[in-house]
Design a protein around this motif. Structure first.
Motif, short mmCIF file in Angstrom:
data_model
loop_
_atom_site.label_atom_id
_atom_site.label_comp_id
_atom_site.label_asym_id
_atom_site.label_seq_id
_atom_site.Cartn_x
_atom_site.Cartn_y
_atom_site.Cartn_z
N LEU A 145 -27.94 -36.13 22.84
CA LEU A 145 -27.87 -36.03 21.38
C LEU A 145 -28.97 -36.87 20.73
CD1 LEU A 145 -26.36 -34.82 19.00
CD2 LEU A 145 -24.89 -36.84 19.02
N SER A 146 -29.25 -38.05 21.29
CA SER A 146 -30.33 -38.86 20.74
C SER A 146 -31.69 -38.20 20.94
CB SER A 146 -30.32 -40.27 21.33
OG SER A 146 -30.63 -40.25 22.70
N CYS A 147 -31.85 -37.43 22.04
CA CYS A 147 -33.09 -36.67 22.25
C CYS A 147 -33.22 -35.56 21.22
CB CYS A 147 -33.12 -36.10 23.66
SG CYS A 147 -33.33 -37.34 24.93
N VAL A 148 -32.11 -34.94 20.87
CA VAL A 148 -32.13 -33.90 19.83
C VAL A 148 -32.53 -34.52 18.49
CG1 VAL A 148 -30.68 -32.30 18.51
CG2 VAL A 148 -30.51 -32.38 21.00
N TRP A 149 -31.99 -35.70 18.18
CA TRP A 149 -32.36 -36.37 16.93
C TRP A 149 -33.83 -36.77 16.92
CZ3 TRP A 149 -29.80 -35.33 12.93
CH2 TRP A 149 -28.44 -35.18 12.95
N ALA A 150 -34.34 -37.22 18.06
CA ALA A 150 -35.77 -37.55 18.14
C ALA A 150 -36.61 -36.30 17.90
CB ALA A 150 -36.09 -38.17 19.50
N PHE A 151 -36.17 -35.18 18.49
CA PHE A 151 -36.87 -33.91 18.29
C PHE A 151 -36.89 -33.54 16.81
CE2 PHE A 151 -36.51 -29.33 17.67
CZ PHE A 151 -37.63 -28.87 18.33
N LEU A 152 -35.74 -33.58 16.15
CA LEU A 152 -35.66 -33.19 14.74
C LEU A 152 -36.45 -34.13 13.84
CD1 LEU A 152 -31.91 -32.15 14.54
CD2 LEU A 152 -33.92 -30.65 14.57
N ALA A 153 -36.38 -35.44 14.12
CA ALA A 153 -37.13 -36.39 13.31
C ALA A 153 -38.63 -36.15 13.42
CB ALA A 153 -36.78 -37.82 13.73
N CYS A 154 -39.10 -35.87 14.63
CA CYS A 154 -40.53 -35.68 14.82
C CYS A 154 -41.01 -34.33 14.31
CB CYS A 154 -40.90 -35.90 16.27
SG CYS A 154 -40.82 -37.65 16.68
N HIS B 97 -48.47 -26.99 11.98
CA HIS B 97 -47.80 -25.74 11.68
C HIS B 97 -47.29 -25.03 12.93
CE1 HIS B 97 -49.18 -25.92 7.54
NE2 HIS B 97 -50.39 -26.19 7.99
N GLY B 98 -46.29 -24.20 12.74
CA GLY B 98 -45.82 -23.27 13.75
C GLY B 98 -45.36 -23.93 15.03
N TRP B 99 -45.81 -23.34 16.14
CA TRP B 99 -45.41 -23.81 17.47
C TRP B 99 -45.86 -25.24 17.73
CZ3 TRP B 99 -41.78 -21.58 20.09
CH2 TRP B 99 -41.54 -20.22 19.91
N GLY B 100 -46.97 -25.63 17.13
CA GLY B 100 -47.48 -26.99 17.35
C GLY B 100 -46.47 -28.05 16.93
N ASN B 101 -45.76 -27.79 15.85
CA ASN B 101 -44.76 -28.73 15.38
C ASN B 101 -43.59 -28.82 16.37
OD1 ASN B 101 -43.50 -30.55 13.76
ND2 ASN B 101 -43.12 -29.15 12.08
N LEU B 102 -43.17 -27.70 16.90
CA LEU B 102 -42.09 -27.71 17.88
C LEU B 102 -42.53 -28.38 19.19
CD1 LEU B 102 -40.60 -24.16 17.29
CD2 LEU B 102 -39.77 -26.35 16.44
N ILE B 103 -43.81 -28.18 19.55
CA ILE B 103 -44.34 -28.83 20.75
C ILE B 103 -44.35 -30.35 20.57
CG2 ILE B 103 -46.45 -29.14 22.09
CD1 ILE B 103 -46.95 -26.13 21.68
N ALA C 17 -38.86 -35.71 22.26
CA ALA C 17 -37.58 -35.67 22.97
C ALA C 17 -37.78 -36.01 24.44
CB ALA C 17 -36.94 -34.28 22.83
N LEU C 18 -38.86 -35.52 25.03
CA LEU C 18 -39.16 -35.83 26.43
C LEU C 18 -39.43 -37.33 26.61
CD1 LEU C 18 -39.76 -34.70 29.28
CD2 LEU C 18 -42.14 -34.46 28.54
N GLY C 19 -40.22 -37.91 25.71
CA GLY C 19 -40.50 -39.34 25.78
C GLY C 19 -39.25 -40.18 25.59
N TRP C 20 -38.40 -39.77 24.66
CA TRP C 20 -37.16 -40.51 24.42
C TRP C 20 -36.22 -40.40 25.62
CZ3 TRP C 20 -36.23 -44.33 21.46
CH2 TRP C 20 -34.93 -44.75 21.21
N PRO D 158 -40.68 -42.05 17.78
CA PRO D 158 -39.36 -42.64 18.05
C PRO D 158 -39.41 -43.94 18.85
CG PRO D 158 -39.35 -40.32 18.59
CD PRO D 158 -40.77 -40.70 18.31
N LEU D 159 -40.52 -44.20 19.50
CA LEU D 159 -40.63 -45.40 20.33
C LEU D 159 -41.23 -46.60 19.60
CD1 LEU D 159 -41.94 -43.62 23.53
CD2 LEU D 159 -39.63 -44.44 23.11
N VAL D 160 -41.73 -46.39 18.40
CA VAL D 160 -42.37 -47.47 17.65
C VAL D 160 -41.33 -48.54 17.32
CG1 VAL D 160 -43.53 -48.02 15.47
CG2 VAL D 160 -44.15 -45.96 16.72
N PRO D 161 -41.63 -49.80 17.60
CA PRO D 161 -40.62 -50.87 17.44
C PRO D 161 -40.48 -51.37 16.01
CG PRO D 161 -42.61 -51.78 18.36
CD PRO D 161 -42.84 -50.29 18.25
N GLY D 162 -40.07 -50.52 15.12
CA GLY D 162 -39.91 -50.90 13.71
C GLY D 162 -38.81 -51.91 13.50
#
Length: 152
Positions: free
Chosen positions: A7-16, A26-32, A38-41, A90-94
């Motif tokens: 679920l946290s990977c899904v949230w990382a995907f949506l946030a990015c 635009h387009g597929w680039g945004n989903l990529i 999500a992969l990094g998270w 998602p990995l940036v230490p804010g």
């Protein structure tokens, strides 16, 4: 795999994907980009679950994201930076910066210094992981033919 990690990977995907819109991807680039985050998270959470430490987990996640970004950029013939910047968000230490400054304002010098150095360690691991991956792959990948016209 734990449902909370997925679920946290899904949230990382949506946030990015949202940040991809801000960066005008635009387009597929945004989903990529979202999939790269999500992969990094997922790699980061997996390393944390194996108790490798968050600095080494951030480094390994940055290596995976860097490899993914370099490959996707070559396949789609787009700049690497757009994939890399968005996927690393998602990995940036804010939170580390926030708490370090909070400890500084509250006068807790020892907590301020330890939190700040730890935050710098995570940020350095992210940048070194991405830079190292980019340097190695840019040395190796020009010899690989990705389709289309062969390199000169």
């Amino acid at each position: 795999m734990d449902a909370q990690v997925l679920l946290s990977c899904v949230w990382a995907f949506l946030a990015c994907v949202g940040f991809g819109l801000i960066y005008n991807i635009h387009g597929w680039g945004n989903l990529i980009c979202g999939f790269g985050s999500a992969l990094g998270w997922l790699v980061y959470q997996g390393c944390i679950a194996m108790e490798t430490g968050d600095i080494s987990a951030a480094f390994l996640a940055a290596v995976v994201i860097g490899t993914y970004a370099e490959c996707m950029a070559r396949i789609r013939r787009c700049p690497v930076t757009s994939y890399l910047q968005v996927a690393l968000l998602p990995l940036v230490p804010g939170a580390g910066v926030y708490y370090a400054m909070r400890y500084c304002v509250d006068g807790m010098t020892n907590l301020f210094l330890s939190t700040l150095l730890h935050t710098f360690g995570i940020a350095a691991a992210l940048s070194v992981g991405a830079m190292l991956t980019s340097s190695v792959l840019r040395a190796l990948l020009p010899r690989v033919h990705w389709g289309g016209r062969p390199p000169r």
